[in-house]
Motif scaffolding. Structure first.
Motif, PDB file in Angstrom:
ATOM      1  N   ASN A 152       0.849  -1.188   0.000  1.00  0.00           N
ATOM      2  CA  ASN A 152       0.000   0.000   0.000  1.00  0.00           C
ATOM      3  C   ASN A 152       0.890   1.247   0.000  1.00  0.00           C
ATOM      4  OD1 ASN A 152      -2.114   1.783   0.158  1.00  0.00           O
ATOM      5  ND2 ASN A 152      -2.560   1.379   2.325  1.00  0.00           N
ATOM      6  N   PRO A 153       1.077   1.870  -1.163  1.00  0.00           N
ATOM      7  CA  PRO A 153       0.395   1.567  -2.431  1.00  0.00           C
ATOM      8  C   PRO A 153       1.094   0.421  -3.167  1.00  0.00           C
ATOM      9  CG  PRO A 153       1.873   3.405  -2.731  1.00  0.00           C
ATOM     10  CD  PRO A 153       1.930   3.079  -1.259  1.00  0.00           C
ATOM     11  N   PRO A 154       0.431  -0.141  -4.181  1.00  0.00           N
ATOM     12  CA  PRO A 154       1.070  -1.183  -4.998  1.00  0.00           C
ATOM     13  C   PRO A 154       2.313  -0.617  -5.685  1.00  0.00           C
ATOM     14  CG  PRO A 154      -1.287  -1.083  -5.397  1.00  0.00           C
ATOM     15  CD  PRO A 154      -0.944   0.145  -4.602  1.00  0.00           C
ATOM     16  N   ILE A 155       3.294  -1.480  -5.966  1.00  0.00           N
ATOM     17  CA  ILE A 155       4.498  -1.045  -6.673  1.00  0.00           C
ATOM     18  C   ILE A 155       4.708  -1.922  -7.900  1.00  0.00           C
ATOM     19  CG2 ILE A 155       5.581  -0.190  -4.567  1.00  0.00           C
ATOM     20  CD1 ILE A 155       7.333  -2.674  -4.535  1.00  0.00           C
ATOM     21  N   ASP A 156       5.378  -1.358  -8.898  1.00  0.00           N
ATOM     22  CA  ASP A 156       5.623  -2.113 -10.126  1.00  0.00           C
ATOM     23  C   ASP A 156       6.503  -3.328  -9.842  1.00  0.00           C
ATOM     24  OD1 ASP A 156       4.148  -0.310 -11.594  1.00  0.00           O
ATOM     25  OD2 ASP A 156       5.900   0.854 -12.241  1.00  0.00           O
ATOM     26  N   ALA A 157       6.112  -4.473 -10.393  1.00  0.00           N
ATOM     27  CA  ALA A 157       6.917  -5.686 -10.269  1.00  0.00           C
ATOM     28  C   ALA A 157       8.030  -5.652 -11.314  1.00  0.00           C
ATOM     29  CB  ALA A 157       6.040  -6.925 -10.470  1.00  0.00           C
ATOM     30  N   PRO A 158       9.296  -5.819 -10.926  1.00  0.00           N
ATOM     31  CA  PRO A 158      10.392  -5.773 -11.895  1.00  0.00           C
ATOM     32  C   PRO A 158      10.254  -6.880 -12.951  1.00  0.00           C
ATOM     33  CG  PRO A 158      11.222  -5.633  -9.642  1.00  0.00           C
ATOM     34  CD  PRO A 158       9.777  -6.030  -9.551  1.00  0.00           C
ATOM     35  N   ASP A 159      10.400  -6.500 -14.209  1.00  0.00           N
ATOM     36  CA  ASP A 159      10.312  -7.483 -15.285  1.00  0.00           C
ATOM     37  C   ASP A 159      11.592  -8.316 -15.330  1.00  0.00           C
ATOM     38  OD1 ASP A 159       9.211  -8.897 -17.376  1.00  0.00           O
ATOM     39  OD2 ASP A 159       9.541  -7.334 -18.878  1.00  0.00           O
ATOM     40  N   PHE A 160      11.524  -9.448 -15.953  1.00  0.00           N
ATOM     41  CA  PHE A 160      12.690 -10.320 -16.119  1.00  0.00           C
ATOM     42  C   PHE A 160      12.449 -11.233 -17.308  1.00  0.00           C
ATOM     43  CE2 PHE A 160       9.878 -12.156 -12.849  1.00  0.00           C
ATOM     44  CZ  PHE A 160       9.489 -13.326 -13.475  1.00  0.00           C
ATOM     45  N   THR A 161      13.523 -11.768 -17.822  1.00  0.00           N
ATOM     46  CA  THR A 161      13.455 -12.809 -18.853  1.00  0.00           C
ATOM     47  C   THR A 161      14.407 -13.923 -18.451  1.00  0.00           C
ATOM     48  OG1 THR A 161      12.955 -11.207 -20.613  1.00  0.00           O
ATOM     49  CG2 THR A 161      13.785 -13.368 -21.290  1.00  0.00           C
TER      50      THR A 161
END
Length: 339
Positions: free
Chosen positions: A34-43
């Motif tokens: 709270n608040p939501p946060i961006d989830a780090p992208d990955f490959t």
């Protein structure tokens, strides 16, 4: 036993609260962002050798778990709970909700190992790894999961032998990290055990390499002269075989299949140290072999605590569940709240 510790750094979590703004407030059972946060992208690479990215699943709810296949307690519980929830989700699983499991033990969790793991357990979601260990370390950090990476660092720095193959020609994954024992048994039946991590041995290590490393690391004096038949043991800790050959130093090998010691039929230079032949013993021939102890079995352990995340359709972290002591039904309620 050498044990790693997984430190959980779940930051920015509040146990209660609402989202605010124009979005309808949602109450979660797990630890809420709270608040939501961006989830780090990955490959990363899945068990089939395919590239998989978090962003491949934009518009879906994604459960991201950090586990590893050789874990014997927490990880199996998490993965079994995920499998149970997949069944409970019915058609929503795959259509609205997807799972991703990221290894925290890439040295052992190759795509081939992961493929066997999911087949053996009946799992159908991507299990991800990479040979780019720095990439994985960055992903763990950005997701708030700190892993003891000492074995990986040894590998990166060239201090770990990763080229060993077992007798069938397959890569010996556990051999890179297991502990080998050298046990001594004196004429008075007293024993001592000395251990060497496989990473410290040279490539294609022999029993002689294991013996010298174990004794030198533990300041054990010994003489093992070379001969036309190879090295033989003459003296250990000042105890030497008498000239009348009333007794001598015998070499024993640990039989993994039978879990028993057997007198070696070959010299110490011909013993190939591996996962299948991990331990040796030097025994005074007049000692009571029945008192020779079982070697201590040790392999490195990554750690037993982890965190499992729920990412919403907008690619934001919404909920975190720490460890494995959680109710899959309550976790399922949090998933359904985001569908």
């Amino acid at each position: 036993m050498r044990r790693g510790v997984v430190l959980l750094m779940v930051s920015g979590l509040l146990l209660a609260g609402c989202l605010g703004g124009n979005e309808e407030a949602i109450s979660f059972n797990g630890h809420q962002y709270n608040p939501p946060i961006d989830a780090p992208d990955f490959t990363l690479t899945d068990q089939n050798g395919n590239d998989v990215s978090l962003s491949d699943f934009d518009g879906k709810v994604v459960v991201v778990a950090f586990t590893y296949t050789s874990c014997t307690d927490i990880c199996p519980i998490i993965e079994a709970n995920m499998n149970y929830m997949a069944g409970e989700l019915g058609d929503s699983y795959g259509q609205d909700v997807v799972y991703l499991s990221i290894t925290i033990d890439p040295l052992r969790d190759t795509p081939e190992v992961l493929a066997q793991y999911v087949t053996d357990n009946g799992y159908d979601w991507p299990h991800l790894t990479s040979t780019d260990f720095e990439l994985l370390k960055g992903i763990w950090s950005s997701w708030g999961v700190a892993v003891n990476s000492s074995m990986i660092d040894m590998h990166i720095n060239g201090e770990m032998n990763t080229s060993e193959h077992d007798s069938d020609g397959d890569h010996d994954i556990d051999g890179e990290s297991m502990m080998h024992s050298v046990i001594t048994m004196m004429p008075d039946n007293s024993t001592a055990e000395y251990q060497v991590n496989h990473a410290q041995l040279p490539e294609n290590a022999t029993g002689y390499n294991l013996t010298t490393d174990a004794f030198n690391m533990n300041n054990v004096s010994f003489t093992a002269p070379d001969s036309q038949y190879g090295h033989y043991m003459e003296n250990i800790s000042g105890v030497g075989a008498p000239s009348d050959y009333s007794w001598w130093w015998s070499l024993y090998l640990w039989n993994e299949t039978n879990s028993a010691w057997e007198e070696s039929q070959v010299g110490i230079d011909a013993v190939e140290v591996s996962h299948h032949q991990p331990h040796i013993a030097w025994v005074a021939s007049n000692a009571n072999i029945s008192n020779l102890p079982t070697p201590t079995e040790e392999v490195y352990d990554v750690g037993h605590s982890t965190v499992t995340y729920i990412v919403d359709r907008n690619g934001q972290k919404r909920v975190a569940w720490v460890g494995s002591d959680w109710s899959p039904d309550e976790f399922l309620e949090d998933i359904r709240a985001l569908i």
